[in-house]
Write a protein that holds these residues in place. Structure first.
Motif, PDB file in Angstrom:
ATOM      1  N   PHE A  38      54.311  72.986  40.306  1.00  0.00           N
ATOM      2  CA  PHE A  38      53.138  73.221  41.138  1.00  0.00           C
ATOM      3  C   PHE A  38      52.715  71.986  41.921  1.00  0.00           C
ATOM      4  CE2 PHE A  38      52.739  77.042  38.574  1.00  0.00           C
ATOM      5  CZ  PHE A  38      52.417  77.960  39.557  1.00  0.00           C
ATOM      6  N   ALA A  39      52.891  70.818  41.359  1.00  0.00           N
ATOM      7  CA  ALA A  39      52.489  69.591  42.047  1.00  0.00           C
ATOM      8  C   ALA A  39      53.419  69.248  43.205  1.00  0.00           C
ATOM      9  CB  ALA A  39      52.440  68.428  41.055  1.00  0.00           C
ATOM     10  N   VAL A  40      54.690  69.608  43.079  1.00  0.00           N
ATOM     11  CA  VAL A  40      55.673  69.156  44.066  1.00  0.00           C
ATOM     12  C   VAL A  40      56.244  70.290  44.913  1.00  0.00           C
ATOM     13  CG1 VAL A  40      57.873  67.933  44.371  1.00  0.00           C
ATOM     14  CG2 VAL A  40      56.290  67.225  42.559  1.00  0.00           C
ATOM     15  N   THR A  49      66.516  67.871  38.169  1.00  0.00           N
ATOM     16  CA  THR A  49      65.530  67.051  38.862  1.00  0.00           C
ATOM     17  C   THR A  49      64.133  67.301  38.308  1.00  0.00           C
ATOM     18  OG1 THR A  49      66.870  67.046  40.872  1.00  0.00           O
ATOM     19  CG2 THR A  49      64.525  66.535  41.127  1.00  0.00           C
ATOM     20  N   VAL A  50      63.800  68.564  38.121  1.00  0.00           N
ATOM     21  CA  VAL A  50      62.481  68.924  37.591  1.00  0.00           C
ATOM     22  C   VAL A  50      62.328  68.438  36.154  1.00  0.00           C
ATOM     23  CG1 VAL A  50      60.969  70.863  36.980  1.00  0.00           C
ATOM     24  CG2 VAL A  50      62.168  70.855  39.173  1.00  0.00           C
ATOM     25  N   ILE A  53      51.071  78.154  46.647  1.00  0.00           N
ATOM     26  CA  ILE A  53      51.313  79.360  45.851  1.00  0.00           C
ATOM     27  C   ILE A  53      50.391  79.271  44.637  1.00  0.00           C
ATOM     28  CG2 ILE A  53      52.997  80.620  44.456  1.00  0.00           C
ATOM     29  CD1 ILE A  53      55.130  79.350  46.368  1.00  0.00           C
ATOM     30  N   THR A  54      49.620  80.305  44.417  1.00  0.00           N
ATOM     31  CA  THR A  54      48.718  80.276  43.272  1.00  0.00           C
ATOM     32  C   THR A  54      49.506  80.473  41.985  1.00  0.00           C
ATOM     33  OG1 THR A  54      48.257  82.644  43.251  1.00  0.00           O
ATOM     34  CG2 THR A  54      46.852  81.255  44.677  1.00  0.00           C
ATOM     35  N   GLU A  55      48.921  79.966  40.918  1.00  0.00           N
ATOM     36  CA  GLU A  55      49.582  80.154  39.627  1.00  0.00           C
ATOM     37  C   GLU A  55      49.659  81.638  39.284  1.00  0.00           C
ATOM     38  OE1 GLU A  55      49.435  78.574  35.026  1.00  0.00           O
ATOM     39  OE2 GLU A  55      48.290  77.504  36.557  1.00  0.00           O
ATOM     40  N   GLU A  56      48.620  82.383  39.643  1.00  0.00           N
ATOM     41  CA  GLU A  56      48.619  83.821  39.373  1.00  0.00           C
ATOM     42  C   GLU A  56      49.760  84.516  40.125  1.00  0.00           C
ATOM     43  OE1 GLU A  56      45.762  87.755  39.875  1.00  0.00           O
ATOM     44  OE2 GLU A  56      44.928  85.780  40.281  1.00  0.00           O
ATOM     45  N   GLU A  57      49.941  84.157  41.393  1.00  0.00           N
ATOM     46  CA  GLU A  57      51.031  84.736  42.194  1.00  0.00           C
ATOM     47  C   GLU A  57      52.386  84.405  41.573  1.00  0.00           C
ATOM     48  OE1 GLU A  57      52.706  84.459  46.801  1.00  0.00           O
ATOM     49  OE2 GLU A  57      51.084  83.148  46.175  1.00  0.00           O
ATOM     50  N   CYS A 112      62.794  81.330  38.934  1.00  0.00           N
ATOM     51  CA  CYS A 112      61.725  81.933  39.714  1.00  0.00           C
ATOM     52  C   CYS A 112      61.195  80.930  40.744  1.00  0.00           C
ATOM     53  CB  CYS A 112      60.604  82.398  38.789  1.00  0.00           C
ATOM     54  SG  CYS A 112      59.293  83.298  39.634  1.00  0.00           S
ATOM     55  N   ALA A 113      60.999  79.689  40.329  1.00  0.00           N
ATOM     56  CA  ALA A 113      60.543  78.652  41.269  1.00  0.00           C
ATOM     57  C   ALA A 113      61.563  78.467  42.388  1.00  0.00           C
ATOM     58  CB  ALA A 113      60.315  77.337  40.536  1.00  0.00           C
TER      59      ALA A 113
END
Length: 96
Positions: free
Chosen positions: A77-79, A29-30, A84-88, A6-7
């Motif tokens: 989320f940091a990188v 990498t993540v 993009i909101t967490e909710e989105e 998804c990311a």
């Protein structure tokens, strides 16, 4: 690992190009950035490098999985998911 896929869908073209259009390279990498890695000595480079650990969900208990999931999400989320909101993101993940 739907979270990673998804990311990946949210990444810009230049970001996917950086990872050679390969979601598995992105995943590794993540994972390393999230601290889910071991170190090995690279003889060619003559330096220690981090390599992602294998993820065997059947061998992880719920606490280990939850910890890894949260650390991966923090890295995303940091990188990569700035703006993009967490909710989105979670809405997209539910429909992924």
């Amino acid at each position: 690992f739907a979270l990673i896929h998804c990311a990946w869908a949210f990444l810009k073209e230049r970001q996917t190009a950086f990872f050679h259009e390969n979601v598995e390279v992105f995943r590794k990498t993540v994972e390393v950035a999230a601290g889910h890695c071991d170190t090995a000595f690279n003889l060619e480079r003559k330096e220690w490098v981090e390599i992602p650990k294998s993820i065997a969900f059947d061998k992880m208990d719920e606490a280990e999985f939850s910890d890894l999931y949260e650390r991966v999400k923090d890295v995303l989320f940091a990188v990569f998911l700035k703006g993009i909101t967490e909710e989105e993101f979670m809405d997209a993940l539910m429909n992924f």
